[in-house]
Design a protein around this motif. Structure first.
Motif, mmCIF file in Angstrom:
data_model
loop_
_atom_site.group_PDB
_atom_site.id
_atom_site.type_symbol
_atom_site.label_atom_id
_atom_site.label_comp_id
_atom_site.label_asym_id
_atom_site.label_seq_id
_atom_site.Cartn_x
_atom_site.Cartn_y
_atom_site.Cartn_z
ATOM 1 N N VAL A 27 0.851 -1.193 0.000
ATOM 2 C CA VAL A 27 0.000 0.000 0.000
ATOM 3 C C VAL A 27 0.884 1.239 0.000
ATOM 4 O O VAL A 27 1.889 1.304 0.715
ATOM 5 N N ASN A 28 0.529 2.207 -0.856
ATOM 6 C CA ASN A 28 1.285 3.462 -0.918
ATOM 7 C C ASN A 28 1.024 4.315 0.328
ATOM 8 O O ASN A 28 0.084 4.037 1.091
ATOM 9 N N ALA A 29 1.822 5.349 0.443
ATOM 10 C CA ALA A 29 1.667 6.238 1.602
ATOM 11 C C ALA A 29 0.281 6.890 1.627
ATOM 12 O O ALA A 29 -0.261 7.203 2.690
ATOM 13 N N ASP A 30 -0.298 7.120 0.448
ATOM 14 C CA ASP A 30 -1.621 7.762 0.395
ATOM 15 C C ASP A 30 -2.767 6.777 0.592
ATOM 16 O O ASP A 30 -3.938 7.136 0.433
ATOM 17 N N GLY A 31 -2.439 5.548 0.894
ATOM 18 C CA GLY A 31 -3.478 4.555 1.187
ATOM 19 C C GLY A 31 -3.972 3.781 -0.020
ATOM 20 O O GLY A 31 -4.796 2.874 0.103
ATOM 21 N N THR A 32 -3.444 4.126 -1.210
ATOM 22 C CA THR A 32 -3.859 3.381 -2.403
ATOM 23 C C THR A 32 -3.021 2.111 -2.529
ATOM 24 O O THR A 32 -1.876 2.069 -2.069
ATOM 25 N N PRO A 33 -3.564 1.081 -3.135
ATOM 26 C CA PRO A 33 -2.790 -0.164 -3.233
ATOM 27 C C PRO A 33 -1.699 -0.052 -4.298
ATOM 28 O O PRO A 33 -1.852 0.691 -5.263
ATOM 29 N N ILE A 34 -0.632 -0.787 -4.071
ATOM 30 C CA ILE A 34 0.407 -0.866 -5.103
ATOM 31 C C ILE A 34 0.010 -2.001 -6.041
ATOM 32 O O ILE A 34 -0.043 -3.169 -5.631
ATOM 33 N N LEU A 35 -0.297 -1.634 -7.278
ATOM 34 C CA LEU A 35 -0.713 -2.640 -8.256
ATOM 35 C C LEU A 35 0.362 -2.790 -9.321
ATOM 36 O O LEU A 35 1.110 -1.849 -9.595
ATOM 37 N N PRO A 36 0.444 -3.939 -9.928
ATOM 38 C CA PRO A 36 1.547 -4.180 -10.882
ATOM 39 C C PRO A 36 1.372 -3.400 -12.181
ATOM 40 O O PRO A 36 0.249 -3.122 -12.596
ATOM 41 N N LYS A 37 2.540 -3.072 -12.791
ATOM 42 C CA LYS A 37 2.492 -2.369 -14.085
ATOM 43 C C LYS A 37 3.139 -3.217 -15.172
ATOM 44 O O LYS A 37 3.293 -2.777 -16.313
ATOM 45 N N SER A 38 3.555 -4.418 -14.812
ATOM 46 C CA SER A 38 4.143 -5.322 -15.807
ATOM 47 C C SER A 38 3.982 -6.753 -15.287
ATOM 48 O O SER A 38 3.633 -6.961 -14.118
ATOM 49 N N ILE A 39 4.282 -7.702 -16.152
ATOM 50 C CA ILE A 39 4.178 -9.108 -15.745
ATOM 51 C C ILE A 39 5.163 -9.398 -14.605
ATOM 52 O O ILE A 39 4.820 -10.075 -13.625
ATOM 53 N N ASP A 40 6.390 -8.854 -14.739
ATOM 54 C CA ASP A 40 7.398 -9.117 -13.701
ATOM 55 C C ASP A 40 6.954 -8.553 -12.349
ATOM 56 O O ASP A 40 7.091 -9.209 -11.309
ATOM 57 N N GLU A 41 6.410 -7.329 -12.389
ATOM 58 C CA GLU A 41 5.923 -6.732 -11.136
ATOM 59 C C GLU A 41 4.773 -7.552 -10.546
ATOM 60 O O GLU A 41 4.650 -7.707 -9.343
ATOM 61 N N PHE A 42 3.943 -8.075 -11.446
ATOM 62 C CA PHE A 42 2.808 -8.869 -10.981
ATOM 63 C C PHE A 42 3.294 -10.054 -10.143
ATOM 64 O O PHE A 42 2.801 -10.298 -9.031
ATOM 65 N N PHE A 43 4.292 -10.773 -10.665
ATOM 66 C CA PHE A 43 4.756 -11.966 -9.932
ATOM 67 C C PHE A 43 5.541 -11.585 -8.676
ATOM 68 O O PHE A 43 5.457 -12.265 -7.652
ATOM 69 N N ALA A 44 6.278 -10.473 -8.777
ATOM 70 C CA ALA A 44 7.026 -10.039 -7.591
ATOM 71 C C ALA A 44 6.049 -9.671 -6.465
ATOM 72 O O ALA A 44 6.218 -10.090 -5.301
ATOM 73 N N GLN A 45 5.027 -8.913 -6.819
ATOM 74 C CA GLN A 45 4.056 -8.492 -5.799
ATOM 75 C C GLN A 45 3.212 -9.674 -5.302
ATOM 76 O O GLN A 45 2.884 -9.766 -4.120
ATOM 77 N N GLY A 46 2.873 -10.558 -6.246
ATOM 78 C CA GLY A 46 2.094 -11.736 -5.867
ATOM 79 C C GLY A 46 2.848 -12.607 -4.872
ATOM 80 O O GLY A 46 2.283 -13.101 -3.878
ATOM 81 N N LYS A 47 4.156 -12.757 -5.150
ATOM 82 C CA LYS A 47 4.999 -13.577 -4.267
ATOM 83 C C LYS A 47 5.124 -12.919 -2.888
ATOM 84 O O LYS A 47 5.013 -13.588 -1.850
ATOM 85 N N GLN A 48 5.325 -11.608 -2.914
ATOM 86 C CA GLN A 48 5.431 -10.854 -1.650
ATOM 87 C C GLN A 48 4.136 -10.983 -0.847
ATOM 88 O O GLN A 48 4.159 -11.208 0.369
ATOM 89 N N PHE A 49 3.022 -10.862 -1.544
ATOM 90 C CA PHE A 49 1.721 -10.970 -0.865
ATOM 91 C C PHE A 49 1.573 -12.327 -0.200
ATOM 92 O O PHE A 49 1.173 -12.450 0.962
ATOM 93 N N LYS A 50 1.930 -13.351 -0.949
ATOM 94 C CA LYS A 50 1.755 -14.720 -0.436
ATOM 95 C C LYS A 50 2.674 -14.975 0.768
ATOM 96 O O LYS A 50 2.261 -15.590 1.762
ATOM 97 N N GLU A 51 3.893 -14.471 0.650
ATOM 98 C CA GLU A 51 4.843 -14.678 1.758
ATOM 99 C C GLU A 51 4.393 -13.967 3.034
ATOM 100 O O GLU A 51 4.486 -14.493 4.130
ATOM 101 N N LYS A 52 3.882 -12.738 2.868
ATOM 102 C CA LYS A 52 3.525 -11.929 4.032
ATOM 103 C C LYS A 52 2.188 -12.345 4.661
ATOM 104 O O LYS A 52 2.008 -12.234 5.867
ATOM 105 N N THR A 53 1.263 -12.766 3.837
ATOM 106 C CA THR A 53 -0.080 -13.049 4.372
ATOM 107 C C THR A 53 -0.395 -14.540 4.448
ATOM 108 O O THR A 53 -1.344 -14.954 5.123
ATOM 109 N N GLY A 54 0.359 -15.340 3.691
ATOM 110 C CA GLY A 54 0.058 -16.778 3.637
ATOM 111 C C GLY A 54 -1.176 -17.077 2.795
ATOM 112 O O GLY A 54 -1.702 -18.195 2.818
ATOM 113 N N LYS A 55 -1.628 -16.065 2.075
ATOM 114 C CA LYS A 55 -2.832 -16.252 1.255
ATOM 115 C C LYS A 55 -2.513 -15.997 -0.211
ATOM 116 O O LYS A 55 -1.557 -15.283 -0.520
ATOM 117 N N PRO A 56 -3.341 -16.538 -1.097
ATOM 118 C CA PRO A 56 -3.094 -16.265 -2.522
ATOM 119 C C PRO A 56 -3.367 -14.815 -2.876
ATOM 120 O O PRO A 56 -4.228 -14.172 -2.275
#
Lengths: 293, 436
Positions: free
Chosen positions: B169-198
């Motif tokens: 989540v950005n400082a302004d409260g908006t979510p950080i969403l991917p802008k490329s395929i690589d970002e998508f997998f990086a963020q997806g992996k980070q999400f899964k590691e931190k929350t344990g959820k898909p």
């Protein structure tokens, strides 16, 4: 009077007119119309163009049809023996006149009165990942859950389980009716001869209801070849078409794709299969009963 | 006695004739669900929520405002085309029917629905008052074949509570969403590691329309002209392979909930099963309502965005929409006028319909303060420009969607290779289109 009755009278034919009318309008006419449609390139909204047997060659060359055919054969091959065996087992177990057996007869038959929508809704609650009954049980047991409704192989199995649960009542009742027709003196004779229960089952019970077993088998073959609602509602034929039955293929071709001629051709092929099963039933039911000594 | 009887008969005849004169009956058939128990008598449209509630109260309001018109509503199971086809085939079609833009070509090409230009003109409804996306959705061969009602598309519904937990989540409260395929997998992996959820909550079982919608979206983002010829699809392309491999990798890396059907996916997201639900505009209202309750997984933490641009060529998202069409049939002048009034009423109340989450079909609604005040409409307003449908001439779009769902699902689940699935989808779709 009796002679006149035996010779019959042409006017008596009027008595069958109401049924004959319904039969011709609702069964014979649609059958021949469907054959006509199968020879035409036609949609739902107007006259078609005669194309001969093209629709049949298109259907037989369609890998989706062949897959649906294989799925249906597999489904019939697995569900019918299960229904017959389970129905017979339940009938044997409940062939007594006590309150408990009456309750269980009603209980096992009750699923048969439900609509396919309710049946599939119930089994969806059982199979659906995360919150379904089976995934919860798997989780409690520490097992890796299986996606029954979206895994190749398992999806048709899930449809089969729902079908057996839904259709079990009729075979059970037919077997119960047959069991109650067996003369009690046969069992008394067997008891005097000190025959074991297994021997009584093999030598008296099963031979006495052999024709009912055949009848139930053939009825179930005909019914299960027409599998549709459970597959459509539970799996929508997926994944990868592994639970798509023939009737669903016909529905998709005729109604979703508006290719009514091809759908009609597929339905004629299914009709031939079911006709063969019905002919077997007819031959068996018209065979002279064996003379019992 | 004789006089009494004559008077009674005359009064009955008069009352019948005035009744018959007063009542114009139109048969309306729609999907959007049934909610008569909650909204059967409601005419205060502003108090209704959800697709079903709003359309039911809209029709009730129209009936109350026009006592000389009886609207008989038949509600059909989504999408209702089997029933409509049977009605058309038997000459018993309703007067007005809800339809998807993507299905209009089938009925228009077969001459089963009527153009509405004259009816709109008679009511003073300017075709230019509709958004380009909405107007093009109903326009075939230069004529409008329905009243456009909305545009809808798939969106990223975001659980901000879980995104915070994942540090996305950005400082302004908006979510950080991917802008490329690589970002998508990086963020997806980070999400899964931190929350344990898909990362994603997707509909992957039973109804597989989402596969087709996402394929179209990402093909559009790569500028792939996969329907250059509306009678032939081209899927054996590097662009299509990119998309299916991307979707398969999401599954392979465990970044999505597996095996959920539509209903399960909707409730799973509401219960906090994952970070982002890939689902339609129509759920915004329901998820906003969830986020306003304190005891839900979305409490105070829901937002929604268009599917992000993951391929560099252009920002685009596949969009469809709902319209009202008139099946071809004989109607009285009064019925035609009543349908015109209904169309005018629906167009004038497009803001109310837009509260469902769908994008308005009427341009002016975008400028209404009430619309701007609706939650998250700023986030998704750009879909009016980035939303694209399939070419208007493409027929059997629902059947095509089913085939794509079958084949891409097979590739994603590993039942087929990506190339085999695309080849099979292409050949099945082209066989379908060649035999119309």
């Amino acid at each position: 009077m009796a002679e006149s009755y035996r010779r019959g009278h042409p006017g008596h034919a009027l008595f069958i007119l109401p049924y004959l009318t319904a039969f011709v309008v609702l069964l014979a006419f649609p059958l021949f119309w469907s054959i006509w449609l199968s020879l035409h390139k036609v949609d739902l909204f107007g006259p078609g163009r005669f194309v001969g047997l093209t629709n049949y060659t298109r259907v037989l060359a369609d890998p989706v049809f062949l897959q649906a055919f294989r799925n249906t054969i597999l489904f019939v091959a697995l569900s019918v023996p299960t229904l017959v065996a389970l129905g017979l087992f339940l009938a044997l177990a409940l062939n007594r006149t006590t309150r408990t057996t009456s309750f269980f007869r009603g209980l096992f038959f009750s699923s048969s009165v439900l609509s396919v929508t309710i049946v599939t809704l119930i089994w969806r609650f059982v199979f659906i990942p995360r919150d379904g009954l089976i995934p919860v049980i798997f989780e409690q047991l520490g097992l890796q859950p299986i996606n029954f409704l979206s895994t190749s192989g398992w999806s048709l199995f899930a449809v089969g389980v729902a079908t057996v649960w839904w259709c079990l009542g009729l075979p059970m009742m037919l077997f119960l009716a047959a069991l109650q027709q067996i003369p009690a003196d046969l069992y008394e004779a067997a008891a005097l001869d000190n025959a074991s229960p297994w021997r009584v089952l093999r030598r008296i019970t099963l031979p006495s209801i052999a024709r009912t077993i055949m009848l139930v088998t053939i009825i179930q073959i005909v019914m299960q070849f027409q599998l549709f609602g459970q597959a459509q509602l539970m799996t929508n034929g997926g994944p990868n078409g592994t639970s798509r039955p023939l009737v669903m293929y016909i529905y998709e071709t005729g109604f979703i794709r508006w290719d009514v001629g091809k759908g009609a051709a597929a339905s004629e092929l299914l009709f031939l299969i079911i006709l063969c099963a019905a002919m077997v039933q007819y031959i068996i039911s018209t065979r002279k009963p064996e003379v019992r000594e | 006695m004789r006089r009494f009887l004559l008077c009674t008969a005359a009064m009955a005849a008069l009352s019948w004739s005035s009744f018959a004169h007063a009542q114009t009956v139109i048969e309306l058939q729609r999907f959007f669900g049934a909610c008569e128990a909650d909204y059967g008598k409601v005419t205060d449209v502003s108090s209704a929520v959800g697709e079903c509630g709003i359309i039911t109260s809209l029709i009730n309001k129209f009936g109350a405002d026009n006592p000389d018109i009886d609207v008989n509503v038949t509600t059909v199971e989504w999408p209702g085309y089997d029933q409509l086809n049977a009605q058309l085939a038997s000459g018993a079609a309703p007067d007005v029917v809800s339809i998807h833009y993507s299905a209009i070509s089938d009925y228009q090409a077969r001459g089963l629905i009527e153009p509405v230009d004259e009816i709109l003109a008679a009511q003073g409804i300017d075709p230019a008052s509709f958004t380009d996306a909405a107007r093009s959705g109903v326009t075939k061969e230069g004529q409008m074949f329905g009243l456009p009602f909305d545009n809808w598309t798939m969106l990223f519904h975001v659980n901000l509570n879980l995104m915070k937990e994942a540090g996305l989540v950005n400082a302004d409260g908006t979510p950080i969403l991917p802008k490329s395929i690589d970002e998508f997998f990086a963020q997806g992996k980070q999400f899964k590691e931190k929350t344990g959820k898909p990362y994603l909550v997707q509909i992957l079982a039973n109804e597989t329309a989402v596969y087709a919608r996402m394929l179209y979206t990402f093909l559009q983002q790569q500028n792939s002209d996969f329907f250059a010829d509306p009678t032939k699809i081209k899927l054996m392309t590097p662009e299509a392979r990119n998309v299916v491999e991307f979707m398969k990798r999401i599954n392979d890396e465990g970044l999505t909930t597996p095996g959920l059907d539509y209903a399960a996916a909707v409730s799973a997201f509401a219960n906090g099963a994952g970070g982002i639900a890939v689902n339609g505009t129509w759920l915004i209202g329901d998820y906003v309502a969830q986020s306003e309750k304190s005891d839900t997984a979305l409490a105070g933490g829901y937002t929604v965005y268009p599917v992000p641009q993951l391929f560099p060529e252009r920002d685009s998202t596949y969009a469809d929409g709902h319209a009202w069409v008139l099946p071809k049939k004989d109607r009285t002048a009064e019925q035609t006028a009543a349908l015109g009034k209904l169309f005018k009423f629906l167009a004038e109340n497009d803001f109310q319909w837009a509260r469902t989450g769908h994008l308005p079909a009427v341009k002016a609604v975008f400028d209404m303060p009430e619309f701007k005040a609706l939650p998250f409409r700023d986030n998704i307003a750009k879909i009016a420009e980035t939303g694209r449908s399939l070419p208007a001439e493409v027929q059997r779009q629902f059947a095509i969607q089913d085939i794509i769902g079958d084949e891409i699902g097979a590739a994603i689940n590993g039942d087929k290779s990506v190339d085999d699935a695309l080849e099979s989808a292409e050949s099945r779709i082209n066989d379908l289109l060649a035999n119309i």
